[in-house]
Write an enzyme that holds these catalytic residues in place. Structure first.
Site, short mmCIF file in Angstrom:
data_model
loop_
_atom_site.label_atom_id
_atom_site.label_comp_id
_atom_site.label_asym_id
_atom_site.label_seq_id
_atom_site.Cartn_x
_atom_site.Cartn_y
_atom_site.Cartn_z
N LYS A 1 -25.44 -7.17 29.90
CA LYS A 1 -25.38 -6.49 31.20
C LYS A 1 -23.92 -6.28 31.59
O LYS A 1 -23.09 -7.16 31.41
CB LYS A 1 -26.06 -7.35 32.29
CG LYS A 1 -27.59 -7.26 32.24
CD LYS A 1 -28.22 -7.59 33.58
CE LYS A 1 -29.70 -7.28 33.59
NZ LYS A 1 -30.03 -5.95 33.05
N ASP B 1 -11.72 -5.89 36.16
CA ASP B 1 -12.75 -6.86 35.78
C ASP B 1 -12.43 -7.46 34.41
O ASP B 1 -13.31 -7.63 33.56
CB ASP B 1 -14.14 -6.21 35.78
CG ASP B 1 -15.25 -7.26 35.85
OD1 ASP B 1 -16.41 -6.93 35.59
OD2 ASP B 1 -14.91 -8.44 36.12
N PHE C 1 -22.83 -2.07 36.75
CA PHE C 1 -23.64 -0.85 36.93
C PHE C 1 -24.60 -0.56 35.79
O PHE C 1 -25.00 0.57 35.61
CB PHE C 1 -22.77 0.40 37.10
CG PHE C 1 -21.68 0.27 38.12
CD1 PHE C 1 -20.44 0.86 37.92
CD2 PHE C 1 -21.88 -0.46 39.28
CE1 PHE C 1 -19.44 0.72 38.84
CE2 PHE C 1 -20.88 -0.60 40.21
CZ PHE C 1 -19.63 0.00 40.00
N GLY C 2 -24.94 -1.51 34.95
CA GLY C 2 -25.94 -1.09 33.98
C GLY C 2 -26.15 -2.11 32.87
O GLY C 2 -25.36 -3.03 32.69
#
Ligand SMILES: N#CCCn1cc(-c2nc(Nc3ccc(C4CCNCC4)cc3)nc3c2CCN3)cn1
Length: 296
Positions: A33, A152, A36-37
């Protein structure tokens, strides 16, 4: 005839290697994961004989945080990045039925750095970690030349291509720094765990190349502690509590057997004042120097 407009219209996918037809994209298994997806392993097999290539496909999961626009930005970002230390964009797949799109990327067989370090402790020595660190540094240096901030950077978003190559991935939170500023102020703080965030990112939602440097310091710590710190969340929570309550925590302790020169690099990255943190090119040079010494 194969280049005629009619032919191209009838066979868009074959010619435009960045357009993947959903009917040829065979799902195999889940990979992870991201922002956003979710990412899945698929085989793009237009001939239908299992000779097609394996690809990593990120399906957008629109939720409160992410919209198709965010996803399109991630696709646009990845599609312009050409660097050995950044995961390769392959293309997109539109599924009209569900009015959604997927991002198709090169498949890296060894997964994220976290799993790799846990499963390969015995054959990842200091030199290998320094090699990985210098590759991440080069990838971040490349990003910086294009004024991108990753926002990130964490071991979970570093993928292992081979036992001697890692690549930066997951550009879901990446932003471009405006030409007239040295930082990007985020309006809606994302969901990313703040453990990797620099103080100014936590306190003022300010992100810059120097906040990516802070995160790089955390990645160095994850590397040299075989991601142990991450796998015992209790300790992480205590550290986050200390930090977010402004009791400026004594920086993360040096991982066991970590060379003091490497721990000093981490501490440079964790300078409270972002102006005092080194830039990625300086970090890269310092890592190269330590690598030379490790070879002797
Ligand atoms: N970044 C980020 C966060 C989102 N995310 C990205 C990927 C990704 N994974 C791979 N490869 C991959 C992943 C896992 C395994 C195993 C590990 C053992 N357990 C079973 C699974 C193997 C190979 N290749 C990629 C990607 C993106 C582009 N290419 C996965 N999660």
């Amino acid at each position: 005839v194969t280049q005629s407009p009619v032919w191209r219209a009838l066979n868009p996918a074959q010619h435009d290697q960045t357009l993947f037809e959903e009917r040829h994209l065979r799902y195999i298994s889940p990979l992870g994961k991201g922002n956003f997806g979710s990412v899945e392993l698929c085989r793009y097999d237009p001939l239908g004989d299992n000779t097609g290539e394996l690809v990593a496909v990120k399906k957008l999961q629109p939720n409160k945080q992410s919209t198709l626009e965010d996803f399109q930005k991630e696709v646009n970002t990845l599609s312009v990045l050409h660097c050995d230390y950044i995961v390769k964009y392959r293309g997109v797949c539109y599924s009209m039925g569900r009015l959604s799109m997927s991002l198709v990327m090169e498949y890296l067989p060894h997964g994220s750095l976290i799993g790799y370090l846990e499963n390969n402790r015995h054959n990842v020595n200091t030199r290998r970690m320094l090699l990985f660190a210098s590759q991440i540094c080069k990838g971040m240096e490349y990003l910086q030349t294009l004024r991108y901030i990753h926002r990130d950077l964490a071991a979970r978003n570093i993928l292992v291509a081979s036992e001697s190559l890692v690549k930066i991935a997951d550009f879901g939170l990446t932003k471009i720094i405006p030409f007239d500023k040295e930082y990007y102020r985020v309006t809606q703080p994302g969901e990313s765990p703040i453990f990797w965030y620099a103080p100014e990112s936590i306190n003022d939602s300010k992100f810059s190349h120097k906040s990516d440097v802070w995160s790089f310091g955390i990645v160095l710590h994850e590397l040299f502690s075989y991601c142990d710190m991450v796998s015992n969340p209790k300790r992480v929570r205590i550290i986050v509590f200390l930090f977010t309550n402004d009791l400026f925590m004594s920086l993360l302790p040096s991982p066991p057997h970590c060379p003091s020169k490497v721990y000093n690099l981490m501490k440079q990255c964790w300078a409270y004042d972002f102006d005092e943190r080194p830039c990625f090119s300086s970090l890269g040079n310092q890592i190269e120097t330590i690598m030379q010494e490790e070879r002797k």
